[in-house]
Motif scaffolding. Structure first.
Motif: not given
Length: 61
Positions: A19-31
């Motif tokens: 969950d944390i990894t997915g959230t960080l990926l989303s945040l870094s990509a502006g999703v």
């Protein structure tokens, strides 16, 4: 079906680390989520749309 891009994956039973990894990926990509807000009196119909696979967005009542 092929592998998701960039090694991303989805699961309804993701671990907190995933969950944390997915959230960080989303945040870094502006999703950001696309959310459709429905009136509470339409909750039953909205739930039926979701269960029928007809929702294109996250729906909240």
């Amino acid at each position: 079906m092929g592998a998701p891009p960039h090694g991303a994956s989805a699961s309804t039973t993701a671990s907190s680390a995933a969950d944390i990894t997915g959230t960080l990926l989303s945040l870094s990509a502006g999703v950001e989520p696309m959310t459709e807000v429905m009136p509470l009196d339409q909750a039953s119909a909205t739930y039926e749309r979701m269960m029928a696979g007809e929702s294109r967005l996250r729906e909240l009542c």
